[in-house]
Design a protein around this motif. Structure first.
Motif, PDB file in Angstrom:
ATOM      1  N   VAL A  63       9.449   8.940  -9.499  1.00 13.55           N
ATOM      2  CA  VAL A  63       8.522  10.071  -9.135  1.00 13.55           C
ATOM      3  C   VAL A  63       6.992   9.559  -9.097  1.00 13.55           C
ATOM      4  CG1 VAL A  63       7.627  12.394  -9.812  1.00 13.55           C
ATOM      5  CG2 VAL A  63       9.935  11.765 -10.256  1.00 13.55           C
ATOM      6  N   LEU A  64       6.568   8.821  -9.828  1.00 12.41           N
ATOM      7  CA  LEU A  64       5.202   8.417  -9.819  1.00 12.41           C
ATOM      8  C   LEU A  64       4.957   7.645  -8.574  1.00 12.41           C
ATOM      9  CD1 LEU A  64       2.400   7.804 -11.451  1.00 12.41           C
ATOM     10  CD2 LEU A  64       3.252   6.115 -12.295  1.00 12.41           C
ATOM     11  N   ARG A  65       5.757   6.522  -8.258  1.00 13.07           N
ATOM     12  CA  ARG A  65       5.518   6.020  -6.962  1.00 13.07           C
ATOM     13  C   ARG A  65       5.545   6.711  -5.939  1.00 13.07           C
ATOM     14  NH1 ARG A  65       8.062   1.668  -5.505  1.00 13.07           N
ATOM     15  NH2 ARG A  65       6.292   0.469  -4.779  1.00 13.07           N
ATOM     16  N   ALA A  66       6.526   7.726  -5.724  1.00 12.49           N
ATOM     17  CA  ALA A  66       6.711   8.517  -4.477  1.00 12.49           C
ATOM     18  C   ALA A  66       5.308   9.372  -4.522  1.00 12.49           C
ATOM     19  CB  ALA A  66       7.718   9.575  -4.896  1.00 12.49           C
ATOM     20  N   VAL A  67       4.633   9.838  -5.431  1.00 17.64           N
ATOM     21  CA  VAL A  67       3.724  10.762  -5.431  1.00 17.64           C
ATOM     22  C   VAL A  67       2.281   9.868  -4.816  1.00 17.64           C
ATOM     23  CG1 VAL A  67       1.958  11.860  -6.763  1.00 17.64           C
ATOM     24  CG2 VAL A  67       4.371  12.394  -7.117  1.00 17.64           C
ATOM     25  N   GLY A  68       2.452   8.834  -5.284  1.00 17.28           N
ATOM     26  CA  GLY A  68       1.295   7.753  -4.826  1.00 17.28           C
ATOM     27  C   GLY A  68       1.407   7.494  -3.597  1.00 17.28           C
ATOM     28  N   GLN A  69       2.576   7.278  -3.016  1.00 19.02           N
ATOM     29  CA  GLN A  69       2.663   7.000  -1.547  1.00 19.02           C
ATOM     30  C   GLN A  69       3.024   8.078  -0.576  1.00 19.02           C
ATOM     31  OE1 GLN A  69       6.685   5.224  -2.284  1.00 19.02           O
ATOM     32  NE2 GLN A  69       5.809   3.230  -2.587  1.00 19.02           N
ATOM     33  N   ALA A  70       3.113   9.324  -1.110  1.00 17.74           N
ATOM     34  CA  ALA A  70       3.216  10.749  -0.220  1.00 17.74           C
ATOM     35  C   ALA A  70       1.860  10.806   0.703  1.00 17.74           C
ATOM     36  CB  ALA A  70       3.326  11.767  -1.153  1.00 17.74           C
ATOM     37  N   PRO A  71       0.693  10.464   0.404  1.00 19.80           N
ATOM     38  CA  PRO A  71      -0.321  10.613   1.349  1.00 19.80           C
ATOM     39  C   PRO A  71      -0.174   9.754   2.564  1.00 19.80           C
ATOM     40  CG  PRO A  71      -1.342  10.230  -0.849  1.00 19.80           C
ATOM     41  CD  PRO A  71       0.251  10.164  -1.145  1.00 19.80           C
ATOM     42  N   LEU A  72       0.371   8.703   2.396  1.00 21.37           N
ATOM     43  CA  LEU A  72       0.696   7.949   3.878  1.00 21.37           C
ATOM     44  C   LEU A  72       1.662   8.815   4.879  1.00 21.37           C
ATOM     45  CD1 LEU A  72       1.383   4.517   2.086  1.00 21.37           C
ATOM     46  CD2 LEU A  72      -0.410   4.932   3.892  1.00 21.37           C
ATOM     47  N   LEU A  73       2.411   9.394   4.068  1.00 23.52           N
ATOM     48  CA  LEU A  73       3.380  10.519   5.080  1.00 23.52           C
ATOM     49  C   LEU A  73       2.602  11.471   5.496  1.00 23.52           C
ATOM     50  CD1 LEU A  73       6.108  11.316   6.157  1.00 23.52           C
ATOM     51  CD2 LEU A  73       6.624  12.186   4.028  1.00 23.52           C
ATOM     52  N   GLY A 446       4.695  -5.983  -0.974  1.00 23.12           N
ATOM     53  CA  GLY A 446       4.445  -5.826  -2.278  1.00 23.12           C
ATOM     54  C   GLY A 446       4.099  -4.245  -2.799  1.00 23.12           C
ATOM     55  N   PRO A 447       3.958  -3.929  -4.030  1.00 29.85           N
ATOM     56  CA  PRO A 447       3.768  -2.603  -4.338  1.00 29.85           C
ATOM     57  C   PRO A 447       2.312  -2.116  -3.886  1.00 29.85           C
ATOM     58  CG  PRO A 447       3.414  -4.051  -6.284  1.00 29.85           C
ATOM     59  CD  PRO A 447       4.239  -5.008  -5.188  1.00 29.85           C
ATOM     60  N   GLY A 448       2.326  -0.972  -3.247  1.00 31.07           N
ATOM     61  CA  GLY A 448       1.074  -0.556  -2.784  1.00 31.07           C
ATOM     62  C   GLY A 448       0.424  -1.009  -1.452  1.00 31.07           C
ATOM     63  N   SER A 449       1.346  -2.237  -0.980  1.00 32.45           N
ATOM     64  CA  SER A 449       0.804  -2.360   0.419  1.00 32.45           C
ATOM     65  C   SER A 449       1.008  -1.499   1.342  1.00 32.45           C
ATOM     66  CB  SER A 449       1.727  -3.734   0.645  1.00 32.45           C
ATOM     67  OG  SER A 449       3.123  -3.255   0.929  1.00 32.45           O
ATOM     68  N   ARG A 450       0.206  -1.613   2.409  1.00 32.67           N
ATOM     69  CA  ARG A 450       0.011  -0.656   3.328  1.00 32.67           C
ATOM     70  C   ARG A 450       0.537  -1.361   4.880  1.00 32.67           C
ATOM     71  NH1 ARG A 450      -2.110   3.769   1.490  1.00 32.67           N
ATOM     72  NH2 ARG A 450      -3.253   3.581  -0.360  1.00 32.67           N
ATOM     73  N   PRO A 451       1.774  -1.475   5.203  1.00 32.03           N
ATOM     74  CA  PRO A 451       2.183  -2.386   6.346  1.00 32.03           C
ATOM     75  C   PRO A 451       1.912  -1.585   7.669  1.00 32.03           C
ATOM     76  CG  PRO A 451       4.002  -1.953   4.654  1.00 32.03           C
ATOM     77  CD  PRO A 451       3.054  -1.214   4.565  1.00 32.03           C
ATOM     78  N   SER A 452       1.655  -2.578   8.673  1.00 33.32           N
ATOM     79  CA  SER A 452       1.333  -1.856   9.914  1.00 33.32           C
ATOM     80  C   SER A 452       2.739  -1.628  10.790  1.00 33.32           C
ATOM     81  CB  SER A 452       0.436  -2.721  10.763  1.00 33.32           C
ATOM     82  OG  SER A 452       0.935  -4.096  10.742  1.00 33.32           O
ATOM     83  N   ASP A 453       3.542  -2.767  10.953  1.00 38.09           N
ATOM     84  CA  ASP A 453       4.653  -2.696  11.532  1.00 38.09           C
ATOM     85  C   ASP A 453       5.858  -3.242  10.728  1.00 38.09           C
ATOM     86  OD1 ASP A 453       3.720  -1.581  13.766  1.00 38.09           O
ATOM     87  OD2 ASP A 453       3.043  -3.699  14.723  1.00 38.09           O
TER      88      ASP A 453
END
Length: 456
Positions: A63-73, A446-453
């Motif tokens: 849940v913690l990781r999903a919440v941190g990634q949710a703003p990307l979506l 890696g954890p927290g990475s923001r890939p482009s493609d």
């Protein structure tokens, strides 16, 4: 006549011919570097804070990781439109201040035993959302602060610091947790954002906000954001190569997010590794990515874009299948993990750069940004769901079995590419292409990475 060391900008101001002589660019570079280091340090500190200090279980970590990634979506498609209406220096400084406050508060609360999982979820969500806006703003700021003929030099400098942060951030975060405790590490991470704030605030060059291209005579009228977003989505869906990239990226990001949730439990709890060892293992993706970027300049034109894409994705994703079999002392497991993550980083970056070249070749200039944003949105949009699934699988099936299942799921990405026309691309890009750029955004897995493609 301007001197050999400077040029006159469009606004009449003298701008140094070398960006490193430009004090405002140096301030931007220092601020962006510090921000990226803080962001990638936090990406390992917050999960370890949950596991080691709050004794979070697998579901809670998911849940913690999903919440941190949710703003990307939720925010990635809109952040660009919103940033265009503000001065980028204001956006970057505000997001730095917010992240400093959130991480500093979390660290102090953790030290005094006041921090609980709900509060940590708020911190992760806020840091993730503010990071999305900072990343969009600093990329827009380059265009506004740097002369057009210096853009390549500026982007290379900024993306180089991003790559360095992706290499050093996880290792530094793990070391801080190991040496200082997780709460102190979180508070220390806030120092990077504070440094970024101080540097960004010192930028002095006047920054004009561009007029909206759809209504240049009425700049106060917002552009038709939804219409532009729909055009980008339609273009990507209608192109077989880009559609395949989207599907492969979604499959990879979903499985990778699930695997990383389990992986961050597996390393400290099953292999009994310290925070420093965890950070060291994760940081090995960075040097691997540097090798992958160099290989991407040669291999596709020699062996064909399609074969390189499928082979690299299969190698990079498949290497994780050996991790669930690891047992024994750290003297054995840590070198193996270093090798696994190095191969993963090299193959992943080879895929990223090759896919970027293909995307740029089949996409018109006026659609480049929206095509990239659409692929990122579709791919990263599955990551929060994957993180949740990884946590639930670990609770129900155990960490080791779940790691094997989620690692196997990553193989869906090369399968999708192998079964599409993308796999049959030869040594030349499609006719009428734009010039492929192999020195673009680095996207280290890696954890927290923001890939482009990222697709494998």
């Amino acid at each position: 006549m301007p001197s050999t060391s400077s040029a006159v900008s469009d606004s009449g101001r003298s701008v140094p011919s070398s960006l490193w002589r430009d004090r405002d660019f140096r301030r931007l570079w220092v601020g962006q570097t510090a921000s990226q280091l803080g962001e990638h340090t936090a990406s390992i500190v917050l999960p370890l804070l949950a596991v080691l200090t709050l004794d979070a279980d697998a579901g809670e970590l998911g849940v913690l990781r999903a919440v941190g990634q949710a703003p990307l979506l939720l925010l990635s498609l809109f952040a660009g439109a919103w940033v265009d209406r503000w001065r980028t220096r204001t956006v970057m400084a505000a997001t730095d201040a917010g992240r400093t406050l959130m991480l500093g508060t979390a660290g102090v609360a953790g030290l005094f035993g006041w921090l609980g999982l709900p509060a940590l979820l708020v911190v992760a969500l806020a840091v993730g959302a503010l990071s999305v806006f900072f990343d969009v703003a600093y990329q827009a700021s380059v265009v506004r602060l740097v002369r057009r003929e210096r853009l390549l030099q500026g982007n290379s400098a900024l993306e180089g610091s991003r790559s360095a942060a992706q290499i050093g951030g996880p290792a530094l975060g793990g070391a801080l947790v190991s040496l200082l405790s997780a709460p102190v590490a979180a508070a220390s991470g806030a120092v990077f954002f504070a440094l970024s704030f101080l540097s960004i605030r010192r930028i002095r060059r006047t920054e004009s906000i561009p007029e909206h291209p759809e209504h240049p005579e009425h700049p106060e009228r917002p552009p038709r954001v939804w219409r532009r977003i729909r055009k980008g989505l339609s273009f990507v869906v209608g192109d077989i190569s880009l559609r395949t990239v989207c599907l492969a990226s979604a499959a990879f990001q979903f499985s990778f997010a699930a695997m990383m949730t389990v992986y961050l439990l597996f390393l400290p709890r099953e292999l009994h590794l310290s925070g420093g060892a965890v950070g060291l293992a994760l940081a090995a993706t960075g040097p691997g990515a540097l090798l992958g970027a160099m290989l991407a300049a040669r291999l596709p034109s020699r062996f064909g874009y399609g074969p390189v894409l499928v082979s690299a994705a299969a190698l990079g994703d498949g290497v994780f299948l050996c991790v669930p079999a690891l047992h024994g002392s750290s003297a054995v497991t840590v070198p193996t993990l270093l090798a696994v993550n190095f191969v993963f980083g090299a193959a992943g970056q080879l895929v990223n750069v090759t896919v970027m070249a293909v995307r740029q070749a089949v996409t018109p200039d006026g659609m480049q940004g929206r095509a990239a944003a659409t692929i990122t949105f579709v791919g990263m949009g599955t990551a929060p769901l994957g993180s949740l699934l990884g946590g639930f699988l670990a609770m129900g099936w155990g960490v080791r079995t779940s790691l094997l299942v989620t690692a196997a799921g990553m193989m869906l990405s090369p399968v999708v590419m192998a079964s599409s026309p993308l796999a049959r691309l030869g040594r030349a890009l499609p006719a009428g292409q734009n010039a492929p750029l192999t020195a673009g955004r680095s996207a280290v897995h890696g954890p927290g990475s923001r890939p482009s493609d990222d697709v494998g």
